[in-house]
Design a protein around this motif. Structure first.
Motif, PDB file in Angstrom:
ATOM      1  N   ALA A 194      73.948  37.759  18.367  1.00 61.59           N
ATOM      2  CA  ALA A 194      74.604  36.758  17.527  1.00 61.59           C
ATOM      3  C   ALA A 194      74.930  37.288  16.132  1.00 61.59           C
ATOM      4  O   ALA A 194      75.957  36.927  15.543  1.00 61.59           O
ATOM      5  CB  ALA A 194      73.713  35.521  17.410  1.00 61.59           C
ATOM      6  N   ALA A 195      74.060  38.143  15.607  1.00 65.08           N
ATOM      7  CA  ALA A 195      74.220  38.578  14.221  1.00 65.08           C
ATOM      8  C   ALA A 195      74.966  39.898  14.064  1.00 65.08           C
ATOM      9  O   ALA A 195      75.448  40.208  12.975  1.00 65.08           O
ATOM     10  CB  ALA A 195      72.835  38.715  13.573  1.00 65.08           C
ATOM     11  N   HIS A 196      75.086  40.658  15.137  1.00 65.73           N
ATOM     12  CA  HIS A 196      75.641  42.006  14.998  1.00 65.73           C
ATOM     13  C   HIS A 196      77.148  41.953  14.754  1.00 65.73           C
ATOM     14  O   HIS A 196      77.881  41.296  15.497  1.00 65.73           O
ATOM     15  CB  HIS A 196      75.358  42.833  16.252  1.00 65.73           C
ATOM     16  N   PRO A 197      77.641  42.651  13.745  1.00 74.41           N
ATOM     17  CA  PRO A 197      79.074  42.605  13.441  1.00 74.41           C
ATOM     18  C   PRO A 197      79.956  43.276  14.494  1.00 74.41           C
ATOM     19  O   PRO A 197      81.173  43.053  14.500  1.00 74.41           O
ATOM     20  CB  PRO A 197      79.164  43.340  12.095  1.00 74.41           C
ATOM     21  N   ARG A 198      79.353  44.067  15.380  1.00 70.82           N
ATOM     22  CA  ARG A 198      80.145  44.762  16.394  1.00 70.82           C
ATOM     23  C   ARG A 198      80.057  44.093  17.770  1.00 70.82           C
ATOM     24  O   ARG A 198      80.502  44.663  18.760  1.00 70.82           O
ATOM     25  CB  ARG A 198      79.696  46.219  16.526  1.00 70.82           C
ATOM     26  N   LEU A 199      79.524  42.886  17.813  1.00 73.10           N
ATOM     27  CA  LEU A 199      79.367  42.212  19.095  1.00 73.10           C
ATOM     28  C   LEU A 199      79.865  40.781  19.037  1.00 73.10           C
ATOM     29  O   LEU A 199      79.734  40.097  18.017  1.00 73.10           O
ATOM     30  CB  LEU A 199      77.889  42.196  19.517  1.00 73.10           C
ATOM     31  N   GLU A 200      80.436  40.336  20.163  1.00 71.92           N
ATOM     32  CA  GLU A 200      80.674  38.913  20.384  1.00 71.92           C
ATOM     33  C   GLU A 200      80.134  38.601  21.774  1.00 71.92           C
ATOM     34  O   GLU A 200      80.352  39.363  22.724  1.00 71.92           O
ATOM     35  CB  GLU A 200      82.164  38.583  20.284  1.00 71.92           C
ATOM     36  N   GLY A 201      79.380  37.525  21.889  1.00 72.32           N
ATOM     37  CA  GLY A 201      78.738  37.296  23.174  1.00 72.32           C
ATOM     38  C   GLY A 201      78.423  35.844  23.444  1.00 72.32           C
ATOM     39  O   GLY A 201      78.585  34.967  22.584  1.00 72.32           O
ATOM     40  N   THR A 202      77.951  35.613  24.642  1.00 68.66           N
ATOM     41  CA  THR A 202      77.519  34.288  25.057  1.00 68.66           C
ATOM     42  C   THR A 202      76.465  34.456  26.141  1.00 68.66           C
ATOM     43  O   THR A 202      76.137  35.574  26.557  1.00 68.66           O
ATOM     44  CB  THR A 202      78.717  33.463  25.581  1.00 68.66           C
ATOM     45  N   VAL A 203      75.918  33.333  26.590  1.00 66.41           N
ATOM     46  CA  VAL A 203      74.964  33.321  27.697  1.00 66.41           C
ATOM     47  C   VAL A 203      75.444  32.345  28.751  1.00 66.41           C
ATOM     48  O   VAL A 203      75.855  31.228  28.424  1.00 66.41           O
ATOM     49  CB  VAL A 203      73.543  32.933  27.233  1.00 66.41           C
ATOM     50  N   MET A 204      75.431  32.776  29.990  1.00 65.30           N
ATOM     51  CA  MET A 204      75.769  31.913  31.111  1.00 65.30           C
ATOM     52  C   MET A 204      74.478  31.545  31.826  1.00 65.30           C
ATOM     53  O   MET A 204      73.817  32.404  32.419  1.00 65.30           O
ATOM     54  CB  MET A 204      76.726  32.633  32.073  1.00 65.30           C
ATOM     55  N   GLN A 205      74.082  30.280  31.741  1.00 64.45           N
ATOM     56  CA  GLN A 205      72.885  29.829  32.447  1.00 64.45           C
ATOM     57  C   GLN A 205      73.156  29.819  33.954  1.00 64.45           C
ATOM     58  O   GLN A 205      74.265  29.513  34.393  1.00 64.45           O
ATOM     59  CB  GLN A 205      72.490  28.436  31.977  1.00 64.45           C
TER      60      GLN A 205
END
Length: 222
Positions: A194-205
């Motif tokens: 969530a905080a890393h400037p080089r990442l965009e992400g999500t979680v799939m339950q």
């Protein structure tokens, strides 16, 4: 709705969308005979990893946590003829079982299993100065997830995907007071994503034969 129904639905989806696969069935049976823990991804999840790698056009994949080689077989099948998958496994016994499964699946030239602590193997991979990995699948000790994420970032390129399994922990991930090291590990991992400037992400339950859990999917940015 509960585990019995999730398992029934997973069975239906697996039979419909995955079907019978002798190599994968034998990989599961071999792992059971060897007494490996029954914690491999489900057939539907394996197909999902395959589709991710295929859609990405991956040529190089890194897996952290081989177990019996089930997920490695799925991802390796998505690679082109000159593709390469490196899988890191701590247990020599697990690696032995996985090697047999990889061989029976006809993927000896595609999959390379390296035995040892991933914390020691990952710096060696980085020192090899090989081409970056297009996809990383993390499915090992949960306490190590934050460190594995940092190495995954060093070993990938913009546009690569980093996927981590078992991050919902039956819902326990939402418990900020949990003292479970597995929960703490995945919470720290997700906070880094969530905080890393080089990442965009999500979680799939997810629910299914593996119970209630989830996959984290993060894309490496420029």
């Amino acid at each position: 709705m509960g585990q019995a129904q999730w398992t029934e639905v997973d069975g239906f989806l697996g039979s419909l969308l995955v079907g019978e696969d002798p190599a994968l069935a034998e990989a599961t049976a071999a792992a059971q005979r060897a007494g490996l823990p029954p914690i491999s991804v489900s057939p539907a999840q394996g197909k999902f990893l395959y589709l991710l790698a295929k859609t990405l056009g991956a040529r190089r994949v890194l897996e952290i946590g081989t177990l019996g080689g089930y997920s490695a077989i799925w991802m390796a099948r998505a690679l082109p003829a000159d593709g390469h998958l490196v899988s890191l496994e701590y247990s020599p016994r697990h690696a032995e079982v996985a090697s047999g499964n990889i061989a029976r699946a006809g993927l000896v030239g595609t999959v390379e299993i390296r035995v040892g602590d991933a914390r020691e193997q990952l710096p060696k991979l980085a020192a090899e100065s090989a081409d970056p990995f297009d996809m990383v699948f993390i499915d090992a000790d949960k306490g190590g997830y934050p460190a594995y994420l940092e190495w995954a970032l060093k070993l990938t390129r913009p546009g690569s995907l980093i996927v981590a399994d078992n991050v919902v922990r039956g819902g326990a991930v939402a418990d900020g007071l949990s003292r479970d090291p597995n929960v703490q590990g995945v919470r720290s991992y997700l906070e880094q994503v969530a905080a890393h400037p080089r990442l965009e992400g999500t979680v799939m339950q997810t629910v299914g034969v593996k119970g209630y859990d989830g996959l984290s999917i993060a894309r490496v940015l420029e």
